[in-house]
Design a protein around this motif. Structure first.
Motif, PDB file in Angstrom:
ATOM      1  N   LEU A  41      -4.647 -32.342 -25.936  1.00 55.75           N
ATOM      2  CA  LEU A  41      -4.249 -32.239 -27.329  1.00 55.75           C
ATOM      3  C   LEU A  41      -4.462 -33.314 -28.246  1.00 55.75           C
ATOM      4  O   LEU A  41      -5.163 -33.232 -29.424  1.00 55.75           O
ATOM      5  N   ILE A  42      -4.373 -34.631 -27.545  1.00 58.42           N
ATOM      6  CA  ILE A  42      -4.805 -35.659 -28.283  1.00 58.42           C
ATOM      7  C   ILE A  42      -6.183 -35.889 -28.744  1.00 58.42           C
ATOM      8  O   ILE A  42      -6.434 -35.948 -29.926  1.00 58.42           O
ATOM      9  N   PHE A 100     -10.484 -35.128 -32.619  1.00 61.68           N
ATOM     10  CA  PHE A 100     -11.716 -34.533 -32.923  1.00 61.68           C
ATOM     11  C   PHE A 100     -11.511 -33.723 -34.126  1.00 61.68           C
ATOM     12  O   PHE A 100     -12.536 -33.706 -35.215  1.00 61.68           O
ATOM     13  N   GLY A 101     -10.633 -32.966 -34.191  1.00 63.33           N
ATOM     14  CA  GLY A 101     -10.036 -32.183 -35.593  1.00 63.33           C
ATOM     15  C   GLY A 101     -10.163 -33.059 -36.833  1.00 63.33           C
ATOM     16  O   GLY A 101     -10.521 -32.680 -37.631  1.00 63.33           O
ATOM     17  N   LEU A 102      -9.529 -34.322 -36.594  1.00 61.30           N
ATOM     18  CA  LEU A 102      -9.586 -35.093 -37.910  1.00 61.30           C
ATOM     19  C   LEU A 102     -10.783 -35.727 -38.321  1.00 61.30           C
ATOM     20  O   LEU A 102     -11.105 -35.702 -39.651  1.00 61.30           O
ATOM     21  N   PHE A 145     -15.497 -35.315 -41.785  1.00 57.47           N
ATOM     22  CA  PHE A 145     -16.674 -35.009 -42.295  1.00 57.47           C
ATOM     23  C   PHE A 145     -16.979 -33.939 -43.304  1.00 57.47           C
ATOM     24  O   PHE A 145     -18.070 -33.967 -44.151  1.00 57.47           O
ATOM     25  N   TRP A 146     -16.150 -32.802 -43.038  1.00 56.20           N
ATOM     26  CA  TRP A 146     -16.198 -31.606 -43.866  1.00 56.20           C
ATOM     27  C   TRP A 146     -15.668 -32.226 -45.467  1.00 56.20           C
ATOM     28  O   TRP A 146     -16.532 -31.469 -46.303  1.00 56.20           O
ATOM     29  N   LEU A 147     -14.769 -33.158 -45.626  1.00 55.22           N
ATOM     30  CA  LEU A 147     -14.395 -33.521 -46.771  1.00 55.22           C
ATOM     31  C   LEU A 147     -15.372 -34.058 -47.464  1.00 55.22           C
ATOM     32  O   LEU A 147     -15.705 -33.977 -48.740  1.00 55.22           O
TER      33      LEU A 147
END
Length: 89
Positions: free
Chosen positions: A8-9, A14-16, A21-23
């Protein structure tokens, strides 16, 4: 507990990173759209300025001609103005 640390960490990190990058991509896209809109407005303002300069030049040309050289073709004057001119005379 080991699953949280091992799975999970890293997924959260990775999600952050992906979110950042998306922002940045969305911000770059918004800036490009704003730049395009501003370029369109600038070209419209330049066209308007050229039109106004042409009109000003025409007015300056008329002003330099003198009163005796400017003639009005009364056939182009609407009938309503002819009636007013007739009443004043």
């Amino acid at each position: 507990m080991a699953i949280i640390v091992e799975v999970l960490i890293p997924l959260a990190v990775f999600g952050l990173i992906a979110w950042v990058f998306w922002l940045r991509y969305r911000l770059k896209l918004a800036r490009a759209e704003e730049a395009e809109r501003m370029r369109e407005q600038l070209s419209e303002l330049r066209a308007h300025r050229r039109d106004m300069e042409a009109r000003l030049q025409a007015l300056e040309t008329i002003a330099t001609l003198g009163e005796d050289r400017i003639r009005v073709d009364y056939e182009d004057v609407p009938q309503e103005q002819d009636d007013r001119r007739g009443r004043k005379s």
